[in-house]
Design a protein around this motif. Structure first.
Motif, mmCIF file in Angstrom:
data_model
loop_
_atom_site.group_PDB
_atom_site.id
_atom_site.type_symbol
_atom_site.label_atom_id
_atom_site.label_comp_id
_atom_site.label_asym_id
_atom_site.label_seq_id
_atom_site.Cartn_x
_atom_site.Cartn_y
_atom_site.Cartn_z
ATOM 1 N N MET A 1 -54.596 -8.660 -11.466
ATOM 2 C CA MET A 1 -53.881 -9.793 -10.869
ATOM 3 C C MET A 1 -54.714 -10.362 -9.712
ATOM 4 O O MET A 1 -55.151 -9.629 -8.828
ATOM 5 C CB MET A 1 -52.511 -9.343 -10.344
ATOM 6 N N THR A 2 -54.912 -11.672 -9.721
ATOM 7 C CA THR A 2 -55.679 -12.309 -8.651
ATOM 8 C C THR A 2 -54.833 -12.434 -7.395
ATOM 9 O O THR A 2 -53.599 -12.339 -7.434
ATOM 10 C CB THR A 2 -56.153 -13.705 -9.085
ATOM 11 N N ASP A 3 -55.533 -12.684 -6.259
ATOM 12 C CA ASP A 3 -54.815 -12.840 -4.993
ATOM 13 C C ASP A 3 -53.878 -14.051 -5.036
ATOM 14 O O ASP A 3 -52.759 -14.001 -4.519
ATOM 15 C CB ASP A 3 -55.816 -12.995 -3.851
ATOM 16 N N VAL A 4 -54.347 -15.146 -5.640
ATOM 17 C CA VAL A 4 -53.533 -16.359 -5.726
ATOM 18 C C VAL A 4 -52.276 -16.097 -6.549
ATOM 19 O O VAL A 4 -51.169 -16.528 -6.183
ATOM 20 C CB VAL A 4 -54.346 -17.523 -6.322
ATOM 21 N N THR A 5 -52.417 -15.384 -7.661
ATOM 22 C CA THR A 5 -51.256 -15.050 -8.486
ATOM 23 C C THR A 5 -50.257 -14.204 -7.703
ATOM 24 O O THR A 5 -49.043 -14.427 -7.768
ATOM 25 C CB THR A 5 -51.684 -14.287 -9.756
ATOM 26 N N ALA A 6 -50.780 -13.244 -6.940
ATOM 27 C CA ALA A 6 -49.909 -12.415 -6.101
ATOM 28 C C ALA A 6 -49.177 -13.272 -5.069
ATOM 29 O O ALA A 6 -47.983 -13.063 -4.792
ATOM 30 C CB ALA A 6 -50.728 -11.334 -5.403
ATOM 31 N N GLY A 7 -49.871 -14.247 -4.516
ATOM 32 C CA GLY A 7 -49.247 -15.135 -3.549
ATOM 33 C C GLY A 7 -48.142 -15.968 -4.166
ATOM 34 O O GLY A 7 -47.063 -16.134 -3.577
ATOM 35 N N LEU A 8 -48.383 -16.501 -5.362
ATOM 36 C CA LEU A 8 -47.362 -17.292 -6.054
ATOM 37 C C LEU A 8 -46.145 -16.442 -6.397
ATOM 38 O O LEU A 8 -44.997 -16.898 -6.281
ATOM 39 C CB LEU A 8 -47.955 -17.922 -7.319
ATOM 40 N N LEU A 9 -46.389 -15.201 -6.833
ATOM 41 C CA LEU A 9 -45.273 -14.302 -7.121
ATOM 42 C C LEU A 9 -44.489 -13.981 -5.845
ATOM 43 O O LEU A 9 -43.258 -13.858 -5.879
ATOM 44 C CB LEU A 9 -45.791 -13.008 -7.765
ATOM 45 N N GLY A 10 -45.218 -13.848 -4.730
ATOM 46 C CA GLY A 10 -44.553 -13.599 -3.457
ATOM 47 C C GLY A 10 -43.658 -14.761 -3.048
ATOM 48 O O GLY A 10 -42.523 -14.555 -2.586
ATOM 49 N N ILE A 11 -44.147 -15.992 -3.211
ATOM 50 C CA ILE A 11 -43.336 -17.170 -2.878
ATOM 51 C C ILE A 11 -42.117 -17.250 -3.787
ATOM 52 O O ILE A 11 -40.995 -17.562 -3.351
ATOM 53 C CB ILE A 11 -44.189 -18.445 -2.990
ATOM 54 N N LEU A 12 -42.310 -16.943 -5.081
ATOM 55 C CA LEU A 12 -41.188 -16.930 -6.024
ATOM 56 C C LEU A 12 -40.157 -15.878 -5.612
ATOM 57 O O LEU A 12 -38.944 -16.133 -5.633
ATOM 58 C CB LEU A 12 -41.701 -16.645 -7.437
ATOM 59 N N ALA A 13 -40.636 -14.692 -5.214
ATOM 60 C CA ALA A 13 -39.727 -13.629 -4.761
ATOM 61 C C ALA A 13 -38.975 -14.057 -3.506
ATOM 62 O O ALA A 13 -37.789 -13.743 -3.323
ATOM 63 C CB ALA A 13 -40.518 -12.350 -4.503
ATOM 64 N N LEU A 14 -39.653 -14.800 -2.620
ATOM 65 C CA LEU A 14 -39.032 -15.278 -1.389
ATOM 66 C C LEU A 14 -37.851 -16.191 -1.700
ATOM 67 O O LEU A 14 -36.746 -16.018 -1.157
ATOM 68 C CB LEU A 14 -40.076 -16.009 -0.544
ATOM 69 N N PHE A 15 -38.057 -17.142 -2.598
ATOM 70 C CA PHE A 15 -36.973 -18.055 -2.962
ATOM 71 C C PHE A 15 -35.862 -17.325 -3.707
ATOM 72 O O PHE A 15 -34.673 -17.627 -3.526
ATOM 73 C CB PHE A 15 -37.514 -19.211 -3.805
ATOM 74 N N LEU A 16 -36.217 -16.346 -4.529
ATOM 75 C CA LEU A 16 -35.210 -15.578 -5.250
ATOM 76 C C LEU A 16 -34.330 -14.799 -4.274
ATOM 77 O O LEU A 16 -33.097 -14.754 -4.423
ATOM 78 C CB LEU A 16 -35.888 -14.617 -6.231
ATOM 79 N N LEU A 17 -34.946 -14.182 -3.266
ATOM 80 C CA LEU A 17 -34.172 -13.456 -2.263
ATOM 81 C C LEU A 17 -33.217 -14.376 -1.510
ATOM 82 O O LEU A 17 -32.072 -14.005 -1.215
ATOM 83 C CB LEU A 17 -35.118 -12.766 -1.278
ATOM 84 N N MET A 18 -33.668 -15.607 -1.207
ATOM 85 C CA MET A 18 -32.796 -16.546 -0.495
ATOM 86 C C MET A 18 -31.667 -17.028 -1.391
ATOM 87 O O MET A 18 -30.544 -17.251 -0.923
ATOM 88 C CB MET A 18 -33.622 -17.716 0.040
ATOM 89 N N VAL A 19 -31.943 -17.186 -2.702
ATOM 90 C CA VAL A 19 -30.879 -17.544 -3.643
ATOM 91 C C VAL A 19 -29.829 -16.445 -3.687
ATOM 92 O O VAL A 19 -28.628 -16.712 -3.815
ATOM 93 C CB VAL A 19 -31.474 -17.785 -5.055
ATOM 94 N N LEU A 20 -30.274 -15.203 -3.533
ATOM 95 C CA LEU A 20 -29.360 -14.053 -3.510
ATOM 96 C C LEU A 20 -28.715 -13.860 -2.146
ATOM 97 O O LEU A 20 -28.107 -12.818 -1.887
ATOM 98 C CB LEU A 20 -30.118 -12.780 -3.919
ATOM 99 N N ARG A 21 -28.883 -14.852 -1.263
ATOM 100 C CA ARG A 21 -28.256 -14.897 0.063
ATOM 101 C C ARG A 21 -28.810 -13.855 1.040
ATOM 102 O O ARG A 21 -28.118 -13.420 1.956
ATOM 103 C CB ARG A 21 -26.729 -14.757 -0.053
ATOM 104 N N THR A 22 -30.058 -13.451 0.825
ATOM 105 C CA THR A 22 -30.724 -12.619 1.822
ATOM 106 C C THR A 22 -31.087 -13.498 3.018
ATOM 107 O O THR A 22 -31.654 -14.577 2.835
ATOM 108 C CB THR A 22 -32.006 -11.999 1.243
ATOM 109 N N PRO A 23 -30.758 -13.091 4.249
ATOM 110 C CA PRO A 23 -31.157 -13.900 5.415
ATOM 111 C C PRO A 23 -32.649 -14.194 5.373
ATOM 112 O O PRO A 23 -33.455 -13.320 5.042
ATOM 113 C CB PRO A 23 -30.783 -13.005 6.604
#
Length: 435
Positions: A1-23
């Motif tokens: 996995m490239t660094d950029v791919t890891a970054g995109l997955l991290g941003i996706l995880a960030l939005f997913l956590l906020m959708v799940l109402r994580t502060p």
């Protein structure tokens, strides 16, 4: 996995956590720490978490947040917001939709001690909405003017948005505070123009108030002068270079507390409530800053900002075409995220792109804050809309408030275009002051 791919997955995880109402603060902490761990190892991630958390909360500049929040809370508890509204109404109440215009002016004045959009909308809403309802104002105009006027709390100094932007970009808080003055006045004037136009087209929506004599105007205005004095001392002191923004925040908070105690406008219960509210708000903002400081190193090692800048340059849109794309992205995000979340998540990504195209970072701070302000009154989130609807009461439909803010949203777009076309609106005062 490239660094950029890891970054995109991290941003996706960030939005997913906020959708799940994580502060948002904890969502950024989780993504930043575990993302850094995955790319650099546990020891590096642990060291980063400790150093970044400490550097975030130990920042001297961040002291302005609790001090100015305390200033606004004490002013509200002491009833000074009522004096601001009454003074504004004495001068503009005779105009078409004068009471709504007074609400906007009151919001603009209270913004200079509050720094919070929601606090400004709530405080002035409690004062202005019952008066407008009593005089027969249309619910849409009444609630729309307060919700839109409240957004000025995020732009007119001392803005918490500018403080966070300064910390995230290492820009001058003083320059950003000064940059927000003329755009704040511009938006207030445009809001009043919208109110006059709506009341002219439908006189029943915003009836004129009674005539007020000059003697009465002076008498009513004198009741608001103590708080105006605090504003002039704190903001004027920064402009004249007498003290720094941090010193201004402490002096302003101290003056308003002393003034409220001397005038016997603050009891023990009110003072305690203001302190507790300040602690809660400050703790939330400090956690957001810590989360952003932990997320930023992860984004840096994934090269997401550099990759985004390179991709935008390959599109051949040019500086202003790229700016339009970024602002449109802000508009879309503003429909689903609150302002502070948008700021701390997006600025580390888009700021290198903006500076790479040669835009003034202070000017872009003003532009970004205005676009984020727009998100506060756009559906489906529209934080100010929900807050004002709560103050107005259950008999006012949410759709009524959204309908009321629509013309003000157009005014904000017009103001944004003017600031983009004439950057000096934002940069004149800081350039004159700091050279």
């Amino acid at each position: 996995m490239t660094d950029v791919t890891a970054g995109l997955l991290g941003i996706l995880a960030l939005f997913l956590l906020m959708v799940l109402r994580t502060p948002v603060a904890f969502a950024m902490l989780l993504v930043g720490f575990f993302g850094y761990w995955g790319l650099s190892g546990y020891r590096s991630a642990s060291a980063m978490l400790l150093t970044e958390s400490y550097s975030a909360v130990s920042s001297y500049s961040l002291i302005v947040v609790p001090m100015f929040v305390l200033l606004g809370n004490i002013a509200s508890a002491a009833g000074y917001s009522r004096g601001l509204f009454d003074a504004a109404n004495a001068w503009v109440g005779r105009m078409r939709g004068g009471l709504a215009s007074a609400s906007v002016l009151g919001c603009a004045a209270f913004s200079a001690v509050s720094g919070s959009s929601v606090a400004t909308a709530v405080t002035l809403g409690k004062v202005a909405l019952p008066e407008m309802r009593r005089l027969g104002y249309a619910d849409s105009l009444a609630t729309g003017s307060v919700a839109a006027g409240g957004t000025l709390g995020f732009l007119i100094p001392p803005s918490t948005g500018f403080v966070l932007y300064a910390i995230l970009t290492e820009e001058s808080i003083g320059r950003l505070f000064m940059a927000g003055i003329l755009p704040g006045i511009l938006l207030a004037v445009l809001f009043m123009a919208v109110i006059w136009l709506v009341a002219t087209l439908d006189p029943a929506a915003g009836p004129q108030g009674p005539r007020v004599t000059w003697a009465e105007r002076i008498r009513v205005s004198s009741q608001a002068w103590p708080l105006f004095g605090v504003i002039l001392v704190s903001i004027g002191g920064i402009y004249l270079g007498v003290f720094t923004p941090v010193e201004a925040s402490g002096i302003g908070a101290g003056l308003v507390i002393l003034m409220a105690l001397v005038q016997r406008k603050l009891d023990r219960a009110g003072f305690t409530a203001a302190i507790l509210d300040t602690l809660k708000t400050s703790a939330m903002l400090y956690m957001v800053v810590i989360g952003a400081n932990v997320l930023n190193p992860f984004l840096a090692i994934t090269h997401i900002p550099a990759t985004l800048g390179a991709e935008l340059q390959t599109l051949g849109l040019g500086p202003y075409g790229t700016l339009v794309v970024i602002l449109l992205a802000y508009v879309v995000l503003g429909m689903f995220m609150d302002g502070l979340s948008m700021l701390v998540i997006t600025i580390p990504i888009v700021f290198p792109v903006i500076t790479g195209f040669g835009f003034d970072p202070i000017w872009f701070g003003v532009v970004a804050v205005i676009v984020i302000e727009m998100g506060m009154i756009t559906p489906p989130v529209g934080m100010n809309v929900f807050v004002v609807r709560g103050v107005a009461g259950p008999d006012v439909a949410l759709t009524t408030v959204f309908r009321g803010v629509a013309p003000f949203l157009l005014a904000m777009i017009a103001g944004l275009l003017l600031i983009i076309a004439f950057p000096a609106i934002a940069t004149f005062i800081p350039d004159t002051m700091f050279g």
